[in-house]
Design a protein around this motif. Structure first.
Motif, PDB file in Angstrom:
ATOM      1  N   GLY A  56       0.815  -1.212   0.000  1.00 54.99           N
ATOM      2  CA  GLY A  56       0.000   0.000   0.000  1.00 54.99           C
ATOM      3  C   GLY A  56       0.846   1.259   0.000  1.00 54.99           C
ATOM      4  N   MET A  57       1.843   1.296   0.859  1.00 57.24           N
ATOM      5  CA  MET A  57       2.691   2.485   0.949  1.00 57.24           C
ATOM      6  C   MET A  57       3.530   2.682  -0.308  1.00 57.24           C
ATOM      7  SD  MET A  57       3.700   2.128   4.956  1.00 57.24           S
ATOM      8  CE  MET A  57       4.791   3.546   4.988  1.00 57.24           C
ATOM      9  N   SER A  58       3.976   1.590  -0.914  1.00 58.74           N
ATOM     10  CA  SER A  58       4.778   1.679  -2.140  1.00 58.74           C
ATOM     11  C   SER A  58       3.952   2.165  -3.320  1.00 58.74           C
ATOM     12  CB  SER A  58       5.393   0.320  -2.470  1.00 58.74           C
ATOM     13  OG  SER A  58       6.260  -0.092  -1.439  1.00 58.74           O
ATOM     14  N   SER A  59       2.663   1.901  -3.297  1.00 58.25           N
ATOM     15  CA  SER A  59       1.789   2.322  -4.393  1.00 58.25           C
ATOM     16  C   SER A  59       1.152   3.683  -4.135  1.00 58.25           C
ATOM     17  CB  SER A  59       0.694   1.276  -4.621  1.00 58.25           C
ATOM     18  OG  SER A  59      -0.150   1.165  -3.481  1.00 58.25           O
ATOM     19  N   GLN A 108      -4.983   0.810 -17.195  1.00 55.65           N
ATOM     20  CA  GLN A 108      -3.873  -0.113 -17.424  1.00 55.65           C
ATOM     21  C   GLN A 108      -2.524   0.580 -17.254  1.00 55.65           C
ATOM     22  OE1 GLN A 108      -4.181  -3.481 -17.592  1.00 55.65           O
ATOM     23  NE2 GLN A 108      -2.003  -3.250 -17.216  1.00 55.65           N
ATOM     24  N   ARG A 109      -2.411   1.814 -17.739  1.00 51.30           N
ATOM     25  CA  ARG A 109      -1.155   2.561 -17.565  1.00 51.30           C
ATOM     26  C   ARG A 109      -0.864   2.777 -16.087  1.00 51.30           C
ATOM     27  NH1 ARG A 109      -3.210   5.593 -21.874  1.00 51.30           N
ATOM     28  NH2 ARG A 109      -3.881   7.243 -20.436  1.00 51.30           N
ATOM     29  N   GLU A 115       2.459  -1.337 -10.234  1.00 48.55           N
ATOM     30  CA  GLU A 115       3.173  -2.611 -10.083  1.00 48.55           C
ATOM     31  C   GLU A 115       4.678  -2.397 -10.108  1.00 48.55           C
ATOM     32  OE1 GLU A 115       1.541  -5.226 -13.065  1.00 48.55           O
ATOM     33  OE2 GLU A 115      -0.399  -5.316 -12.034  1.00 48.55           O
ATOM     34  N   ARG A 116       5.162  -1.517 -10.966  1.00 46.69           N
ATOM     35  CA  ARG A 116       6.599  -1.208 -11.005  1.00 46.69           C
ATOM     36  C   ARG A 116       7.057  -0.576  -9.703  1.00 46.69           C
ATOM     37  NH1 ARG A 116       6.604   1.397 -16.902  1.00 46.69           N
ATOM     38  NH2 ARG A 116       6.563  -0.517 -18.102  1.00 46.69           N
ATOM     39  N   ALA A 117       6.261   0.355  -9.171  1.00 43.34           N
ATOM     40  CA  ALA A 117       6.619   1.009  -7.911  1.00 43.34           C
ATOM     41  C   ALA A 117       6.706  -0.005  -6.782  1.00 43.34           C
ATOM     42  CB  ALA A 117       5.603   2.104  -7.581  1.00 43.34           C
ATOM     43  N   ILE A 118       5.739  -0.894  -6.708  1.00 39.88           N
ATOM     44  CA  ILE A 118       5.745  -1.912  -5.659  1.00 39.88           C
ATOM     45  C   ILE A 118       6.962  -2.823  -5.812  1.00 39.88           C
ATOM     46  CG2 ILE A 118       4.521  -3.947  -4.763  1.00 39.88           C
ATOM     47  CD1 ILE A 118       1.885  -2.428  -5.597  1.00 39.88           C
TER      48      ILE A 118
END
Length: 142
Positions: A56-59, A108-109, A115-118
């Motif tokens: 959650g925090m990463s996103s 989608q973008r 997903e990359r951030a997580i």
């Protein structure tokens, strides 16, 4: 506010049979115990919650940039323990978001960026995926 150069100290203190209180030098506390004890998290539940919170925090940054600071999100996490080997062979997370205001391409973008951030900054997830070396020293008064 704590000095960022000083690592937060973490420890648990025994408060009863199969019951501990986890503490931090920043004043946080959490009750920990076995499943048979009411009002506590098990260590495995805390592991799962740490993963969900990290996700959650990463996103948070990419989602708040696109959805605004007041977006709602819930990260659910599950995974049964393999009691024969005393480990969690698989943990499953579900990130629940309302993206109905975005068109499908924008959704989608955004999900790709999230997903990359997580994958990049969720330390708990990265540690679980990579494995980690754990050491234990036992100090006695003897």
């Amino acid at each position: 506010m704590a000095d960022e150069s000083t690592p937060t100290e973490l420890w648990v203190e025994r408060t009863g049979t199969r019951r501990y209180t986890g503490k931090s030098s920043r004043g946080a506390e959490v009750s920990i115990g076995s499943e048979s004890v009411d009002g506590v998290f098990t260590p495995g539940e805390l592991l799962k919650i740490a993963l969900a919170a990290c996700t959650g925090m990463s996103s948070d940054l990419p989602l708040s940039r696109r959805l605004g600071d007041n977006y709602d999100a819930t990260v659910r996490v599950s995974g049964a323990a393999d009691r024969e080997n005393e480990l969690y062979p698989e943990l499953h997370e579900i990130l629940e978001l309302d993206l109905s205001e975005l068109d499908p391409e924008a959704q989608q973008r955004l999900l790709t960026v999230v997903e990359r951030a997580i994958d990049k900054v969720c330390t708990v997830g990265r540690t679980l995926k990579a494995g980690t070396k754990i050491s234990l020293d036992v100090v006695t008064d003897a």
